[in-house]
Design a protein around this motif. Structure first.
Motif, short mmCIF file in Angstrom:
data_model
loop_
_atom_site.label_atom_id
_atom_site.label_comp_id
_atom_site.label_asym_id
_atom_site.label_seq_id
_atom_site.Cartn_x
_atom_site.Cartn_y
_atom_site.Cartn_z
N PRO A 27 0.24 6.49 -3.33
CA PRO A 27 -0.71 5.64 -2.59
C PRO A 27 -0.36 4.16 -2.74
CG PRO A 27 -1.87 7.28 -3.88
CD PRO A 27 -0.43 7.35 -4.30
N GLY A 28 -0.36 3.44 -1.61
CA GLY A 28 -0.03 2.02 -1.66
C GLY A 28 -0.82 1.16 -0.70
N VAL A 29 -1.86 1.71 -0.09
CA VAL A 29 -2.70 0.96 0.87
C VAL A 29 -4.16 1.15 0.47
CG1 VAL A 29 -3.38 0.78 3.30
CG2 VAL A 29 -1.01 1.29 2.72
N GLN A 30 -4.93 0.07 0.53
CA GLN A 30 -6.35 0.07 0.17
C GLN A 30 -6.55 0.50 -1.28
OE1 GLN A 30 -8.31 2.52 3.09
NE2 GLN A 30 -8.05 1.00 4.71
N SER A 33 -8.05 -3.31 -6.95
CA SER A 33 -7.49 -3.97 -8.11
C SER A 33 -8.37 -5.15 -8.50
CB SER A 33 -6.07 -4.46 -7.78
OG SER A 33 -5.46 -5.01 -8.93
N THR A 34 -8.18 -5.63 -9.70
CA THR A 34 -8.93 -6.80 -10.14
C THR A 34 -8.33 -8.06 -9.54
OG1 THR A 34 -7.56 -6.90 -12.12
CG2 THR A 34 -9.66 -5.75 -12.30
N ALA A 42 -9.22 -4.80 -2.32
CA ALA A 42 -8.27 -3.77 -1.92
C ALA A 42 -6.96 -4.44 -1.55
CB ALA A 42 -8.82 -2.97 -0.74
N TRP A 43 -5.88 -3.97 -2.15
CA TRP A 43 -4.56 -4.53 -1.93
C TRP A 43 -3.64 -3.46 -1.38
CZ3 TRP A 43 -3.03 -9.60 -3.33
CH2 TRP A 43 -4.02 -10.35 -3.93
N MET A 48 1.48 -1.63 -5.57
CA MET A 48 0.29 -0.81 -5.81
C MET A 48 0.68 0.66 -5.98
SD MET A 48 -2.44 -2.78 -5.72
CE MET A 48 -1.54 -4.02 -6.59
N ALA A 49 1.78 1.07 -5.34
CA ALA A 49 2.21 2.47 -5.39
C ALA A 49 2.92 2.81 -6.71
CB ALA A 49 3.13 2.78 -4.21
N SER A 50 3.80 1.93 -7.16
CA SER A 50 4.58 2.26 -8.35
C SER A 50 3.73 2.43 -9.62
CB SER A 50 5.71 1.25 -8.57
OG SER A 50 5.19 -0.04 -8.74
#
Length: 135
Positions: A27-30, A33-34, A42-43, A48-50
């Motif tokens: 997952p790498g969309v929406q 994160s702080t 939402a980033w 975000m995926a790794s």
């Protein structure tokens, strides 16, 4: 491992890298994160995926500390969920990271998931941002 970013509809994110170097997708969309001032946002991105892959790798290693780095990599790949064209492809790599399947498989190997007493909630309510489909 080289990770591609996947959107909530399980398609490659428009911005993600692709090619023969992709090992696995996550997952790498929406992804919540702080951010500054004690807030959340939402980033998106392979950044975000790794961490999803690193987090599942840490979980698997905690369940079976004797796994070598190569065995851990193979475990993540073998328990991924194939998306896109059958088998390895340039957008999803070997497949989509599947944390449950990986933990279940390594738990069986390590004798972790035996019968245990526990409480099971009657329902789980997901708030905004939980857009990923069930595989």
């Amino acid at each position: 491992m080289c990770v591609s970013a996947i959107s909530p509809n399980l398609s490659p994110a428009g911005f993600t890298n692709y090619g023969s170097h992709i090992d696995i997708s996550a997952p790498g969309v929406q992804i919540w994160s702080t951010v500054l001032n004690d807030k959340y946002a939402a980033w998106q991105g392979t950044s975000m995926a790794s961490p999803h892959v690193a987090g599942v790798a840490g979980l698997i290693k905690s369940l079976n500390p004797n796994l070598t780095p190569q065995e851990l990599r193979e475990f993540l790949e073998q328990t991924s969920t194939d998306l896109g064209n059958p088998g390895r492809d340039d957008h999803f790599g070997i497949g989509f990271l599947n944390a449950f399947k990986a933990a279940e498989a390594v738990g069986e190997d390590a004798g972790v998931f035996g019968p245990k007493l526990g409480a099971v909630p009657s329902s789980i309510a997901y708030g905004q941002g939980a857009a990923y489909q069930e595989l």
